[in-house]
Design a protein around this motif. Structure first.
Motif, PDB file in Angstrom:
ATOM      1  N   THR A 197      35.045  38.703  41.520  1.00  0.00           N
ATOM      2  CA  THR A 197      34.757  39.975  42.181  1.00  0.00           C
ATOM      3  C   THR A 197      34.902  39.868  43.695  1.00  0.00           C
ATOM      4  OG1 THR A 197      33.224  40.593  40.409  1.00  0.00           O
ATOM      5  CG2 THR A 197      33.011  41.769  42.490  1.00  0.00           C
ATOM      6  N   GLY A 198      34.477  38.746  44.266  1.00  0.00           N
ATOM      7  CA  GLY A 198      34.549  38.572  45.713  1.00  0.00           C
ATOM      8  C   GLY A 198      35.972  38.656  46.241  1.00  0.00           C
ATOM      9  N   VAL A 201      37.136  42.294  46.120  1.00  0.00           N
ATOM     10  CA  VAL A 201      36.515  43.036  47.223  1.00  0.00           C
ATOM     11  C   VAL A 201      37.193  42.685  48.549  1.00  0.00           C
ATOM     12  CG1 VAL A 201      34.386  43.282  48.556  1.00  0.00           C
ATOM     13  CG2 VAL A 201      34.302  43.310  46.060  1.00  0.00           C
ATOM     14  N   HIS A 202      37.454  41.404  48.762  1.00  0.00           N
ATOM     15  CA  HIS A 202      38.120  40.975  50.004  1.00  0.00           C
ATOM     16  C   HIS A 202      39.482  41.654  50.138  1.00  0.00           C
ATOM     17  CE1 HIS A 202      39.414  38.379  53.279  1.00  0.00           C
ATOM     18  NE2 HIS A 202      40.527  38.146  52.599  1.00  0.00           N
ATOM     19  N   HIS A 505      31.741  45.068  53.179  1.00  0.00           N
ATOM     20  CA  HIS A 505      32.059  43.994  52.233  1.00  0.00           C
ATOM     21  C   HIS A 505      30.840  43.661  51.371  1.00  0.00           C
ATOM     22  CE1 HIS A 505      32.810  39.927  50.732  1.00  0.00           C
ATOM     23  NE2 HIS A 505      34.098  40.191  50.872  1.00  0.00           N
ATOM     24  N   ASN A 509      30.853  44.396  47.388  1.00  0.00           N
ATOM     25  CA  ASN A 509      30.725  43.210  46.546  1.00  0.00           C
ATOM     26  C   ASN A 509      29.546  43.352  45.579  1.00  0.00           C
ATOM     27  OD1 ASN A 509      31.566  40.545  45.803  1.00  0.00           O
ATOM     28  ND2 ASN A 509      29.808  39.730  46.904  1.00  0.00           N
ATOM     29  N   ASP A 510      28.428  43.865  46.084  1.00  0.00           N
ATOM     30  CA  ASP A 510      27.255  44.045  45.228  1.00  0.00           C
ATOM     31  C   ASP A 510      27.509  45.122  44.175  1.00  0.00           C
ATOM     32  OD1 ASP A 510      24.326  43.653  44.656  1.00  0.00           O
ATOM     33  OD2 ASP A 510      24.298  45.771  45.216  1.00  0.00           O
ATOM     34  N   THR A 513      29.958  44.026  41.465  1.00  0.00           N
ATOM     35  CA  THR A 513      29.343  43.008  40.612  1.00  0.00           C
ATOM     36  C   THR A 513      28.431  43.655  39.580  1.00  0.00           C
ATOM     37  OG1 THR A 513      29.422  41.364  42.392  1.00  0.00           O
ATOM     38  CG2 THR A 513      27.892  40.942  40.591  1.00  0.00           C
TER      39      THR A 513
END
Length: 538
Positions: A197-198, A201-202, A505, A509-510, A513
């Motif tokens: 996921t990170g 998102v990035h 970000h 990200n949260d 997730t």
């Protein structure tokens, strides 16, 4: 051969005249060379000092109002680079240690002050102690005692680091029952795919917040030895955007729940593969009121600028699905399409934009620098804005009371003056057009005098639509209507996160997730304004 300055009188008496003459000639040449070096250094210092003085004259005397925002920012950045470079050259020429550029008098106010480094940043400590902690004084040599320390902090950065999550799922079997037990894999935004996921998102933040095109992200990732073709990056963003759609619907519902709404639109190029070129599309922005305690914005990507697009977004009285359209006060400019938008729902009230009215006189003054009408209008409007700045922190009720007492007389004087000047100018002239804009929109322009929640202009929404103007210069065009709509979904959420004080970000990200397992009935908990409250409650 000895140096002349190393010899005393007795030494000179013992030397032959030819030797003394040679030494004197040598010293004279050295003095001439040193004199030339000093003159060269003085000339260099004088040149650099002149360049610094000229730079400061440009910096504080430049007519920056003649520049647009991007030109002004580039101008200021270039000046900062040039000033630091010249200051370093000057210090080198003078043989001084490197120091920050000096400032004089009132110029200190123009220099950004160094802020303390954020507490949440990771600290790497470097301890510097003398090799010998015994007293260096002659005849002492006793061990010294540590009595304190000085701490200096410098900000550093490590480029983005790729790392791998290894998920190891143990298998447990019962030999008696022939039963196998293994923990189920948690759902992900991209199940079975390579990115965590990170990384998704990035990629999305780089694209939609930092406006880095996919081909540049591909090159950046390649520097770390990671192969991510631009088509793969685009696919990840597409999956991430699809996952955010339910949240976008909830965000739209939240934004349209306000009584005062701002609206604006900006063009965006969209690729037209059939024609082999791009065509013009539009992004419409809708933001909660400028004085709303809980901010929020939502974007709508459309193929045109016609009234049918905002009507469809806001809803109408005759909606075939029976949905109730938004009603309230709409702050907008005088674009003709808004007339149909206002008429589509009986409960809608128009509020004008004083900034647009001011802009007409500003354009008139630029085209005709001797326009007394434009100068007078700008001065009168400036008085109204000065009052509005003082009222920004008041409650809606207090703001309305102060407007009635202080601002309303200025508006009435402005209206009287506008009508008087309009009677003096010919129809069709540039001055008449500037005056007509304000006079024809007078009822909408003065709506703020009847409602303390209404702002005098639409700058609030124009500022929120600016990221699109910045982005289109980087990625040039939207690849398709679907890509534009996906960008609107992501931008609605990350920009709302930013104006609610979140790191986009961390927010995205949260949310991404949690979304795969989050109940749709509780989707509002993940909206930017509620995410903030959830953190506070924790």
């Amino acid at each position: 051969m000895q140096e002349l300055h190393d010899l005393n009188d007795e030494d000179l008496r013992g030397l032959a005249p030819e030797t003394v003459a040679a030494l004197a000639h040598q010293m004279l040449q050295r003095l001439r060379r040193q004199d030339g070096e000093i003159k060269f250094k003085d000339a260099k210092i004088e040149k650099i000092t002149f360049q610094l003085a000229r730079l400061k004259a440009w910096k504080f005397g430049a007519k920056t109002e003649a520049m647009n925002a991007e030109q002004k920012r580039l101008f200021e950045e270039t000046l900062a680079e040039d000033e630091a470079n010249l200051q370093a050259q000057l210090e080198q020429a003078r043989g001084q240690a490197s120091t920050p550029p000096a400032t004089d008098g009132d110029n200190n106010k123009r220099k950004p002050r160094r802020q303390p480094l954020p507490d949440h940043l990771r600290r790497v400590e470097h301890h510097h102690e003398p090799d010998d902690t015994n007293c260096p004084s002659p005849g002492c040599g006793k061990p010294m005692k540590r009595v304190g320390e000085d701490v200096s902090e410098r900000l550093d950065i490590v480029p983005a680091e790729f790392f791998v999550h290894r998920h190891i799922y143990g298998k447990w079997a019962c030999r008696c029952c022939q039963c196998l037990v293994q923990e189920a894999a948690p759902p992900q935004i991209i199940d079975g795919g390579m990115p965590a996921t990170g990384l998704v998102v990035h990629t999305m933040i780089s694209r939609f917040v930092d406006h880095v095109p996919y081909y540049r992200q591909e090159a950046i990732n390649a520097r770390s030895g990671v192969h991510t073709p631009r088509s793969t990056l685009a696919s990840w963003s597409g999956r991430g955007g699809a996952a955010l759609e339910p949240l976008f619907v909830a965000q739209k519902r939240f934004v349209l729940s306000t009584r005062v709404l701002h609206a604006d639109e900006t063009p965006v190029a969209m690729l037209d593969p059939g024609a082999g070129k791009t065509k013009r599309a539009y992004v419409w922005a809708y933001a909660r009121g400028a004085f709303d305690a809980v901010p929020g914005v939502v974007y709508d990507f459309c193929l045109g600028r016609g009234s049918q697009y905002p009507i469809a977004f806001l809803g109408a009285d005759d909606d075939p699905n029976g949905r109730r359209g938004w009603s309230g006060t709409l702050v907008r400019d005088e674009y003709k399409a808004y007339e149909h938008v206002m008429a589509a729902e009986p409960g809608r009230v128009a509020a004008g934009c004083l900034a647009h009215a001011r802009r007409k006189f500003d354009e008139l003054l630029r085209d005709n620098g001797k326009s007394a009408v434009a100068t007078e209008a700008l001065q009168r409007i400036a008085r109204i804005y000065r009052i509005e700045r003082e009222l920004a922190t008041l409650t809606n009720k207090e703001r309305l009371a102060r407007r009635t007492a202080v601002a309303q007389p200025l508006w009435e004087e402005l209206h009287k003056w506008l009508r008087l000047e309009r009677a003096r100018v010919h129809d069709g002239s540039a001055t008449a057009k500037a005056l007509n804009y304000s006079l024809n929109a007078w009822k909408a322009l003065t709506r703020n005098l009847l409602d303390g929640e209404v702002n005098v202009d639409n700058n609030h929404c124009e500022n929120l639509i600016r990221p699109w103007a910045l982005g289109r210069k980087a990625w040039l065009f939207a690849g398709s209507e679907l890509a534009g709509q996906r960008a609107a979904i992501v931008m609605s959420l990350v920009q709302s996160a930013k104006i609610n004080g979140h790191d986009p970000h961390a927010y995205l990200n949260d949310v991404l997730t949690r979304l795969p397992t989050h109940l749709n009935s509780r989707i509002d908990e993940l909206l930017p304004h509620n995410w903030q409250r959830r953190l506070k409650a924790a």
